[in-house]
Design a protein around this motif. Structure first.
Motif: not given
Length: 283
Positions: A207-232
């Motif tokens: 439900d909350t951004e804080d809880d979602l951030a905590e969940k993502l901290k439990t993802i222990h898989v090497p990742m490459l993330m690619i983002a577009g700053v203008q993504d709508e």
């Protein structure tokens, strides 16, 4: 035609290349034109064994009229997990773009032992304080659902994707026109039941951004993330939160990139090279 019967459904897939450097990617219907050497097909030219899987509910895979609610991404992730076993791949790279990366988040959460790494393009998860409507659906997905029963809206959405051709380098015009025409063709052929799928978002029960951030901290898989700053569709705020949360992640932001950064003539070769660099170390 290759089909994998897993998890009680039939998944359509294509296979490119060979060998033990396996990459699996999944989408809802973006793999209809493998003749176009765009993302992700070029990977086979660099020695990778690529499988492109169409998710349940879409295109040639088993169609679904049941609404799985908050379980869509869990079910899709389990389908890919079973698909990996079906092809005999003990460990592999998973790669996803947009909702395909949503599947990857849940695969990394539920079955991290099968992943050598996760390439996640414009992956979110969506920012809870601005990217969604009150049904926990992105505004772009909500418009797709509405267009399922509105042919005029469906055609209007397709027209909105036409690039500003004056900004496309002359040497890329022909390829970009082909890509645009194929994208419109894929969209207009999409069935109403496909368009009505409401998968919510990755980790929809949080439900909350804080809880979602905590969940993502439990993802222990090497990742490459690619983002577009203008993504709508997936905001830069969402990508920054994910970049700051996942322990073993490299994140690249393209300032002028949007949700199509992997295909953008300005950035597609750079995105390809970043993916190949990551795969060279992890696959």
């Amino acid at each position: 035609m290759p089909y994998a019967n897993v998890n009680g459904v039939s998944l359509y897939y294509d296979e490119f290349g060979s060998g033990d450097k396996v990459v699996i990617t999944a989408s809802g219907g973006d793999f209809k034109h493998p003749d176009n050497k765009k993302w992700p097909y070029y990977l086979a030219d660099y020695g990778y064994h690529l499988y492109t899987v169409t998710l349940r509910g879409h295109w040639k895979s088993t169609h679904v009229t049941t609404d799985y609610g908050m379980e869509w991404y869990n079910i899709w992730a389990d389908d890919i997990y079973e698909f990996g076993k079906y092809i005999g791949a003990e460990k592999y790279i998973y790669m996803g773009l947009s909702h395909g990366s949503g599947v990857g988040w849940h695969l990394a959460d539920r079955h991290p032992e099968v992943l050598k790494g996760f390439v996640a393009i414009v992956c979110g998860p969506h920012y809870l304080n601005g990217d969604l409507n009150d049904k926990q659906t992105s505004f772009a997905r909500e418009r797709t659902i509405q267009a399922a029963d509105d042919p005029e809206l469906k055609a209007e959405i397709a027209r909105s994707w036409e690039p500003d051709w004056s900004k496309i380098p002359p040497e890329d015009i022909e390829a970009e026109k082909k890509r645009y025409e194929q994208r419109v063709e894929e969209w207009m052929e999409m069935s109403p039941e496909e368009m009505r799928i409401r998968p919510r978002i990755a980790f929809a029960w949080i439900d909350t951004e804080d809880d979602l951030a905590e969940k993502l901290k439990t993802i222990h898989v090497p990742m490459l993330m690619i983002a577009g700053v203008q993504d709508e569709i997936v905001s830069v705020r969402a990508m920054l939160r994910s970049a700051c949360s996942v322990p073993d992640a490299k994140t690249i932001f393209y300032q002028s990139g949007d949700h199509g950064v992997a295909y953008d003539p300005e950035w597609k070769e750079d995105v390809r090279d970043e993916i190949l660099l990551f795969l060279s170390k992890k696959a």
